[in-house]
Design a protein around this motif. Structure first.
Motif, PDB file in Angstrom:
ATOM      1  N   LEU A 223     -15.202   7.414  37.126  1.00  0.00           N
ATOM      2  CA  LEU A 223     -14.608   8.463  37.729  1.00  0.00           C
ATOM      3  C   LEU A 223     -13.360   8.196  38.767  1.00  0.00           C
ATOM      4  N   ARG A 224     -12.064   8.772  38.460  1.00  0.00           N
ATOM      5  CA  ARG A 224     -11.269   8.557  39.273  1.00  0.00           C
ATOM      6  C   ARG A 224     -10.326   9.917  39.356  1.00  0.00           C
ATOM      7  N   GLU A 225      -9.678   9.868  40.585  1.00  0.00           N
ATOM      8  CA  GLU A 225      -8.870  10.900  40.684  1.00  0.00           C
ATOM      9  C   GLU A 225      -7.460  10.789  39.811  1.00  0.00           C
ATOM     10  N   CYS A 226      -7.026  11.712  39.492  1.00  0.00           N
ATOM     11  CA  CYS A 226      -5.632  11.691  38.555  1.00  0.00           C
ATOM     12  C   CYS A 226      -4.945  12.851  38.612  1.00  0.00           C
ATOM     13  N   THR A 227      -3.838  12.851  38.040  1.00  0.00           N
ATOM     14  CA  THR A 227      -3.096  13.985  37.945  1.00  0.00           C
ATOM     15  C   THR A 227      -3.034  14.487  36.307  1.00  0.00           C
ATOM     16  N   PHE A 228      -2.863  15.881  35.882  1.00  0.00           N
ATOM     17  CA  PHE A 228      -2.760  16.037  34.558  1.00  0.00           C
ATOM     18  C   PHE A 228      -2.325  15.283  33.668  1.00  0.00           C
ATOM     19  N   SER A 229      -0.905  14.729  33.806  1.00  0.00           N
ATOM     20  CA  SER A 229      -0.456  13.676  33.050  1.00  0.00           C
ATOM     21  C   SER A 229      -1.264  12.452  32.648  1.00  0.00           C
ATOM     22  N   GLN A 230      -1.598  11.850  33.977  1.00  0.00           N
ATOM     23  CA  GLN A 230      -2.451  10.672  33.660  1.00  0.00           C
ATOM     24  C   GLN A 230      -3.586  10.896  32.844  1.00  0.00           C
ATOM     25  N   ASN A 231      -4.235  12.313  33.143  1.00  0.00           N
ATOM     26  CA  ASN A 231      -5.776  12.589  32.360  1.00  0.00           C
ATOM     27  C   ASN A 231      -5.074  12.508  30.728  1.00  0.00           C
ATOM     28  N   ARG A 232      -3.950  13.192  30.471  1.00  0.00           N
ATOM     29  CA  ARG A 232      -3.670  13.428  29.194  1.00  0.00           C
ATOM     30  C   ARG A 232      -3.189  11.753  28.484  1.00  0.00           C
ATOM     31  N   CYS A 233      -2.678  10.803  29.439  1.00  0.00           N
ATOM     32  CA  CYS A 233      -2.627   9.623  29.059  1.00  0.00           C
ATOM     33  C   CYS A 233      -3.859   8.805  28.448  1.00  0.00           C
ATOM     34  N   ASN A 234      -4.967   9.148  28.907  1.00  0.00           N
ATOM     35  CA  ASN A 234      -6.280   8.534  28.966  1.00  0.00           C
ATOM     36  C   ASN A 234      -7.039   9.239  27.713  1.00  0.00           C
ATOM     37  N   THR A 235      -6.317   9.866  26.978  1.00  0.00           N
ATOM     38  CA  THR A 235      -7.139  10.387  25.722  1.00  0.00           C
ATOM     39  C   THR A 235      -7.229   9.608  24.242  1.00  0.00           C
ATOM     40  N   LYS A 236      -8.245   9.910  23.636  1.00  0.00           N
ATOM     41  CA  LYS A 236      -8.635   8.685  22.586  1.00  0.00           C
ATOM     42  C   LYS A 236      -7.591   9.438  21.498  1.00  0.00           C
ATOM     43  N   ILE A 237      -7.609   8.611  20.370  1.00  0.00           N
ATOM     44  CA  ILE A 237      -7.016   9.020  18.968  1.00  0.00           C
ATOM     45  C   ILE A 237      -7.896  10.362  18.487  1.00  0.00           C
ATOM     46  N   TYR A 238      -6.960  11.329  17.982  1.00  0.00           N
ATOM     47  CA  TYR A 238      -7.528  12.406  17.366  1.00  0.00           C
ATOM     48  C   TYR A 238      -8.153  12.052  16.008  1.00  0.00           C
ATOM     49  N   LYS A 239      -9.044  12.867  15.855  1.00  0.00           N
ATOM     50  CA  LYS A 239      -9.985  12.666  14.666  1.00  0.00           C
ATOM     51  C   LYS A 239      -9.205  12.736  13.392  1.00  0.00           C
ATOM     52  N   ASN A 240      -8.043  13.639  13.407  1.00  0.00           N
ATOM     53  CA  ASN A 240      -7.380  13.959  11.857  1.00  0.00           C
ATOM     54  C   ASN A 240      -6.203  12.736  11.863  1.00  0.00           C
TER      55      ASN A 240
ATOM     56  N   ILE B 230       5.316   8.768  21.558  1.00  0.00           N
ATOM     57  CA  ILE B 230       4.620   8.882  22.767  1.00  0.00           C
ATOM     58  C   ILE B 230       4.719  10.013  23.575  1.00  0.00           C
ATOM     59  N   GLN B 231       3.827  10.541  24.403  1.00  0.00           N
ATOM     60  CA  GLN B 231       3.973  11.707  25.192  1.00  0.00           C
ATOM     61  C   GLN B 231       3.782  11.250  26.737  1.00  0.00           C
ATOM     62  N   PHE B 232       4.953  11.319  27.593  1.00  0.00           N
ATOM     63  CA  PHE B 232       4.697  11.135  29.009  1.00  0.00           C
ATOM     64  C   PHE B 232       5.240  12.068  29.778  1.00  0.00           C
ATOM     65  N   GLU B 233       4.593  12.736  30.732  1.00  0.00           N
ATOM     66  CA  GLU B 233       5.051  13.633  31.761  1.00  0.00           C
ATOM     67  C   GLU B 233       5.674  14.662  31.055  1.00  0.00           C
TER      68      GLU B 233
ATOM     69  N   LEU C 283       4.376   2.691  30.251  1.00  0.00           N
ATOM     70  CA  LEU C 283       4.594   4.135  30.888  1.00  0.00           C
ATOM     71  C   LEU C 283       3.274   4.390  31.417  1.00  0.00           C
ATOM     72  N   HIS C 284       2.113   4.390  30.898  1.00  0.00           N
ATOM     73  CA  HIS C 284       0.960   4.819  31.211  1.00  0.00           C
ATOM     74  C   HIS C 284       0.240   4.053  32.246  1.00  0.00           C
ATOM     75  N   GLY C 285       0.514   2.777  32.367  1.00  0.00           N
ATOM     76  CA  GLY C 285      -0.215   2.167  33.236  1.00  0.00           C
ATOM     77  C   GLY C 285      -1.466   1.908  33.211  1.00  0.00           C
ATOM     78  N   GLU C 286      -2.317   1.954  34.214  1.00  0.00           N
ATOM     79  CA  GLU C 286      -3.687   1.845  34.542  1.00  0.00           C
ATOM     80  C   GLU C 286      -4.478   2.958  33.378  1.00  0.00           C
ATOM     81  N   PHE C 287      -3.757   4.039  33.140  1.00  0.00           N
ATOM     82  CA  PHE C 287      -4.218   5.165  32.399  1.00  0.00           C
ATOM     83  C   PHE C 287      -4.290   5.089  30.873  1.00  0.00           C
ATOM     84  N   ALA C 288      -3.397   3.793  30.323  1.00  0.00           N
ATOM     85  CA  ALA C 288      -3.153   3.559  29.026  1.00  0.00           C
ATOM     86  C   ALA C 288      -4.491   3.551  28.213  1.00  0.00           C
TER      87      ALA C 288
END
Length: 161
Positions: free
Chosen positions: A86-103, A124-127, A153-158
């Motif tokens: 677990l780590r503190e993050c911003t909304f944007s950082q949290n979105r960076c760490n998403t997995k591939i969509y099922k579709n 890619i999406q960033f901020e 762009l995403h650094g450690e959240f990539a």
């Protein structure tokens, strides 16, 4: 409002799982019982004073003494609430760490077939901005380009999975 000292009196955390402790327990609960249950969204949740909280947020507060606006699961596994995951993050950082969509049909996060140009489109999406990485004839070239861009762009959240 949740306070670390109150949580430490009510729960103990072992390998990312909360257990009830103490004397002031909800009805039909014994000290040592697992606290909370898995919700439909995949996160473990627990009720405290009739308010539902996500268990990973409780655990973060218990260990760190503060509750950030967003808490990220480093490995992307909603069930892994170990404090080291677990780590503190911003909304944007949290979105960076998403997995591939099922579709996703390309098998690569951020890449789809662009019918208009008959090429693989890497985006890619960033901020809150969509960034076109490029269009490629070969899927592997698109994959290499988007991974490089994501890492820069995403650094450690990539998350390239």
């Amino acid at each position: 409002m949740l306070v670390q000292s109150d949580l430490l009196k009510r729960f103990r955390c072992e390998d990312g799982v909360l257990f009830y402790i103490g004397d002031e327990l909800p009805s039909q609960v014994k000290s040592g019982d697992i606290a909370g249950c898995k919700g439909s969204h995949g996160y473990s949740q627990i009720k405290i004073n009739s308010v539902s909280y996500l268990s990973h947020r409780i655990i973060f507060l218990m260990f760190n003494g503060f509750l950030p606006k967003y808490v990220d699961h480093i490995d992307g596994n909603r069930a892994n609430n170990k404090i080291e995951n677990l780590r503190e993050c911003t909304f944007s950082q949290n979105r960076c760490n998403t997995k591939i969509y099922k579709n996703n049909k390309s098998g690569v996060k951020g890449i789809h077939w662009d019918k208009e140009h008959s090429k693989w489109k890497a985006r890619i999406q960033f901020e809150n901005k969509r960034i076109l990485v490029g269009r490629f004839s070969e899927l592997q070239d698109a994959k290499n380009a988007i991974i490089e861009k994501r890492n820069s762009l995403h650094g450690e959240f990539a998350n390239n999975d």
